[in-house]
Design an enzyme around this catalytic site. Structure first.
Site: not given
Ligand code: HSO
Ligand code: ZN
Length: 434
Positions: A259, A262, A327-328, A361, A420
């Site tokens: 994560q 990202h 989130e996760h 994912d 009414h």
């Molecule tokens: N973990 C990301 C979503 C994603 N991961 C897309 C890989 N591709 C957001 O929750």
């Molecule tokens: Zn991801």
């Protein structure tokens, strides 16, 4: 350096609060620009869209080329390697099957007095899906957005995707095709959101807009909300791993980096009941960061927002997790179900050491569009209900109206809403005559 916290130390509460309130997103103030762009698209339609696409994406379009033709999609889709196609197909199959289980039941019942009550679900007529261009142009996200809409029964789905310099991501188009979407426009940014919300000569307006995007897209979604529905404003990705010492530190390190890679503002947190294991994971992360392709992004995320929290026991871990509302959430412990039962606030849970978050994912089945920035306290990941709305139904009989109508009349009089009250009274009088 990532933050290191010890839940048993005296200053823990302050440090933990600081971690919770750390501002990760520096959302630039683009609202004024976005307001102008939206007004421009509303006023000039395609012409504005074409001009803005030329300016931002260096791509000259005409009303005829705004939309990908079938032949263009065919050509791009054919470029996707076979193994990628198969993987996307497997993902689609599993995501569809998972979301089919979310289809809710209509309800309808008759009371003793004869009144029939209930509700009925129906899909929005048209949904628009924003797909980012560039670094975060993920085919998996096309599936995650389009398939719940399809499962919900949304009749028309339109995709907007920017193609800077005219370059399209073939896998994004393939994912759209697998999901059954062929209405795809090469526009992005706030102008694309405005086009979906208000329509242009070429793009018909939709009722709901979903999908991630940059600060401009987020600001545009906020602005068009109310005119259309939106899903959520997604922030940078987050992962919280609760792991005991009975884990391979390298596996946990990779899960956290998955994560972190990202976004520089992503956040990876480890909670463990073993300080030595926490240290081992840190070491493993450092080692992986030497070679990881996205080490610049993942490294910045880990350095600025990463954290290792040592707890005296796993009960403390569950309490902290609910406060973080990640989130996760990965539960890499001997009895993950027992731990999961103690936690309420998380977008998605991944139980046991054999469930890396990345499965979710792509191919697990659950959606990967999830609440971030602690919004899992009050919201859920994207799902079929996001594309449905519920219409309530009521039918009175004369007996039912006799039974409950007078109370309605009384309340109408107390609210000084004469018509009414009279609408009920007129019927009650007729019944009394008969
Ligand atoms: N973990 C990301 C979503 C994603 N991961 C897309 C890989 N591709 C957001 O929750
Ligand atoms: Zn991801």
């Amino acid at each position: 350096m990532p933050v290191r916290l010890d839940a048993s130390s005296a200053d823990f509460e302050d440090a933990f609060r600081a971690l919770l309130s750390a501002k990760r997103e520096d959302s630039p103030d683009v609202d004024a620009v976005v307001a102008e762009i939206i007004a421009d698209v509303r006023a000039r339609g395609d012409a504005a869209l074409i001009e803005l696409t030329a300016r931002f994406d260096r791509l000259e379009l005409t009303p005829e080329t705004l939309r990908f033709s079938r032949a263009e999609i065919d050509e791009l889709v054919a470029q996707v390697p076979d193994d990628e196609r198969k993987a996307l197909e497997l993902a689609a199959l599993r995501i569809r099957a998972y979301h089919e289980k979310q289809i809710p039941e209509d309800a309808n019942w008759t009371e003793e007095n004869g009144a029939t009550l209930g509700w009925r679900w129906s899909p929005v007529s048209a949904a628009g899906l924003y797909v980012p261009g560039g670094l975060a142009s993920y085919p998996s996200s096309v599936l995650m957005n389009a398939l719940p809409a399809k499962v919900a029964g949304v009749e028309r789905l339109a995709i907007v995707v920017p193609t800077p310099d005219g370059v399209a991501n073939p896998a994004v188009l393939l994912a759209a095709r697998i999901a059954g979407v062929d209405e795809i426009y090469r526009v992005g940014g706030a102008q694309a959101v405005a086009a979906l919300a208000y329509g242009t000569e070429t793009i018909d307006p939709v009722d709901k807009i979903t999908g991630p995007g940059n600060a401009f897209v987020a600001a545009a979604k906020r602005r068009v909300f109310g005119k259309v529905g939106i899903d959520m404003i997604a922030g940078p990705s987050e992962i919280l791993v609760i792991a005991d010492a009975d884990n391979d530190p390298d596996w946990i390190a990779l899960d956290m980096l998955s994560q972190a890679e990202h976004d520089e503002s992503a956040q990876a947190i480890l909670i463990t009941n073993d300080a030595g294991f926490g240290q081992a994971v840190e070491t493993a992360i450092e080692k992986r960061l030497e070679t990881l392709e996205r080490r610049a992004i993942a490294g910045a995320s880990w350095r600025d927002y990463g954290a290792v929290i040592v707890v005296p026991d796993l009960d403390v871990a569950t309490q902290l997790t609910d406060r973080i509302a990640p989130e996760h959430l990965e539960l890499c412990v001997a009895d993950p179900e027992a731990l999961a039962a103690q936690i309420t606030h998380a977008g998605a849970m991944f139980l046991g050491a054999w469930t890396p978050e990345a499965i979710g994912d792509y191919v697990g089945g659950p959606n990967h569009v999830l609440p971030t920035a602690r919004s899992a306290r009050f919201s859920s990941g994207l799902n079929v209900l996001d594309f449905l709305k519920r219409t309530t139904m009521a039918k009175m009989t004369p007996e039912a109206l006799k039974a409950i109508g007078p109370a309605a009349e009384t309340l109408a009089i107390s609210e000084s809403l004469e018509a009414h009250g009279l609408s009920v009274r007129a019927r009650l009088d007729r019944l009394n005559q008969g």
